[in-house]
Design a protein around this motif. Structure first.
Motif, PDB file in Angstrom:
ATOM      1  N   ARG A   1       0.825  -1.216   0.000  1.00  0.00           N
ATOM      2  CA  ARG A   1       0.000   0.000   0.000  1.00  0.00           C
ATOM      3  C   ARG A   1       0.857   1.264   0.000  1.00  0.00           C
ATOM      4  O   ARG A   1       0.340   2.367  -0.021  1.00  0.00           O
ATOM      5  CB  ARG A   1      -0.916  -0.011   1.228  1.00  0.00           C
ATOM      6  CG  ARG A   1      -1.882  -1.184   1.244  1.00  0.00           C
ATOM      7  CD  ARG A   1      -2.604  -1.326   2.564  1.00  0.00           C
ATOM      8  NE  ARG A   1      -3.393  -0.149   2.895  1.00  0.00           N
ATOM      9  CZ  ARG A   1      -4.064  -0.004   4.033  1.00  0.00           C
ATOM     10  NH1 ARG A   1      -4.020  -0.974   4.942  1.00  0.00           N
ATOM     11  NH2 ARG A   1      -4.765   1.081   4.259  1.00  0.00           N
TER      12      ARG A   1
ATOM     13  N   ASP B   1      -5.247   3.235   0.033  1.00  0.00           N
ATOM     14  CA  ASP B   1      -6.250   2.474   0.766  1.00  0.00           C
ATOM     15  C   ASP B   1      -6.264   1.034   0.280  1.00  0.00           C
ATOM     16  O   ASP B   1      -5.623   0.675  -0.702  1.00  0.00           O
ATOM     17  CB  ASP B   1      -7.631   3.112   0.662  1.00  0.00           C
ATOM     18  CG  ASP B   1      -8.150   3.186  -0.772  1.00  0.00           C
ATOM     19  OD1 ASP B   1      -7.838   2.269  -1.560  1.00  0.00           O
ATOM     20  OD2 ASP B   1      -8.860   4.147  -1.103  1.00  0.00           O
ATOM     21  N   VAL B   2      -6.979   0.166   0.971  1.00  0.00           N
ATOM     22  CA  VAL B   2      -6.942  -1.264   0.682  1.00  0.00           C
ATOM     23  C   VAL B   2      -7.432  -1.557  -0.736  1.00  0.00           C
ATOM     24  O   VAL B   2      -6.850  -2.364  -1.452  1.00  0.00           O
ATOM     25  CB  VAL B   2      -7.788  -2.045   1.711  1.00  0.00           C
ATOM     26  CG1 VAL B   2      -7.856  -3.517   1.334  1.00  0.00           C
ATOM     27  CG2 VAL B   2      -7.191  -1.882   3.099  1.00  0.00           C
TER      28      VAL B   2
ATOM     29  N   ALA C   1      -4.741  -0.745  -3.298  1.00  0.00           N
ATOM     30  CA  ALA C   1      -3.647  -1.710  -3.258  1.00  0.00           C
ATOM     31  C   ALA C   1      -4.076  -3.031  -3.873  1.00  0.00           C
ATOM     32  O   ALA C   1      -3.320  -3.679  -4.575  1.00  0.00           O
ATOM     33  CB  ALA C   1      -3.206  -1.926  -1.814  1.00  0.00           C
TER      34      ALA C   1
END
Length: 301
Positions: free
Chosen positions: A135, A183-184, A187
């Motif tokens: 990330r 942010d997730v 990523a």
């Protein structure tokens, strides 16, 4: 006309040898990549990049389109970017000729480190750091000693460079003041086609945080959002180890640190690191370390 004196020839041969050596090295050092003003497409590499921002402020873009995020960094900032994370880095202004702006990038292979973890459990301490790198990580407040170590790597070669790099990796893995840059969702989109590898690293993070507890393949696979068989296959491809061997390797590595740094009884260490009986602990310890826990402790004196 070419200069073919013995001294010149030797110098040319040494330079060529160094080029070959650097091409095969685990850790590559170079000045920062500077995109042209017209470049708009983010780069997506298969290696980790550790950036030291030099004398010029920098601007980092992660992702693309509506999901793009932009971050600004002051001189002296250190940023770690994981493989396949789409990004572009630009500096706020051009460096005057001969100014020595001081940007530096270390590039190193994720795959080689993962293989190393299978051989040397101690390298497993860097696992959570590499997972966060997916990330993007900005390290906040790194000391002068760590920055000097990063600079020193550029001047070294061979085993000396690799040794200094591992020491740097250890310091960064233990540094707790950091900021994640993507942010997730971003990523996950930038990591690989189906996000499976990111799920494996999520599972690895969970294992490292809970290795002393009773862990099952099904439980951790569920945390990764994968069925047991698929998780088992993917985990082995990613780490080079079975789930059980990976967990036991972490437990033995932790036991080694306790044996070397404390006077706790071996039986107490056995249960603290997650083994449920002393004979099981001794068997796995001997298999991994080639000696008993008592013999290991005796060699630390």
């Amino acid at each position: 006309m070419l200069n073919t004196t013995p001294q010149a020839f030797a110098s040319q041969q040494a330079f060529a040898s160094q080029q070959v050596f650097d091409a095969c090295a685990t850790v590559h050092c170079q000045g920062a990549f500077v995109p042209s003003p017209r470049e708009s497409h983010p780069r997506c590499l298969h290696e980790h990049e550790l950036h030291l921002i030099g004398a010029r402020p920098a601007r980092l873009r992660i992702g693309g389109g509506a999901d793009q995020e932009t971050h600004s960094f002051a001189p002296g900032t250190v940023v770690l970017l994981g493989p396949r994370l789409p990004h572009s880095l630009a500096f706020e202004h051009r460096a005057p000729p001969g100014s020595g702006a001081g940007e530096l990038v270390l590039r190193f292979s994720d795959e080689l480190l993962r293989r190393g973890m299978a051989l040397f459990p101690e390298l497993g301490d860097a696992g959570p750091l590499l997972a966060r790198a997916r990330r993007g990580v900005q390290f906040v407040g790194l000391g002068a000693g760590t920055l000097a170590r990063l600079r020193r790597i550029e001047t070294l070669r061979g085993l000396a460079r690799f040794s200094e790099f591992i020491a740097l990796l250890n310091e960064l893995a233990q540094w707790r003041d950091y900021r994640l840059l993507a942010d997730v969702f971003l990523a996950d989109a930038g990591f690989d086609e189906d996000g499976r590898a990111l799920r494996i690293h999520k599972a690895i993070d969970y294992i490292r945080d809970n290795y002393a507890e009773a862990l099952s393949l099904a439980e951790v696979g569920a945390i990764a959002g994968m069925r047991e068989n698929a998780f088992s296959r993917s985990f082995r491809r990613a780490t080079g180890q079975t789930f059980t061997d990976f967990v036991n390797g972490l437990r033995v590595a932790r036991a080694c640190r306790l044996l070397a740094s404390t006077r706790q009884q071996v039986s107490s260490i056995c249960y603290e690191v997650g083994f449920n009986n002393i004979s099981n602990f001794n068997r796995h310890f001997r298999r991994i370390q080639g000696m008993t826990p008592g013999e290991f402790r005796g060699r630390q004196v």
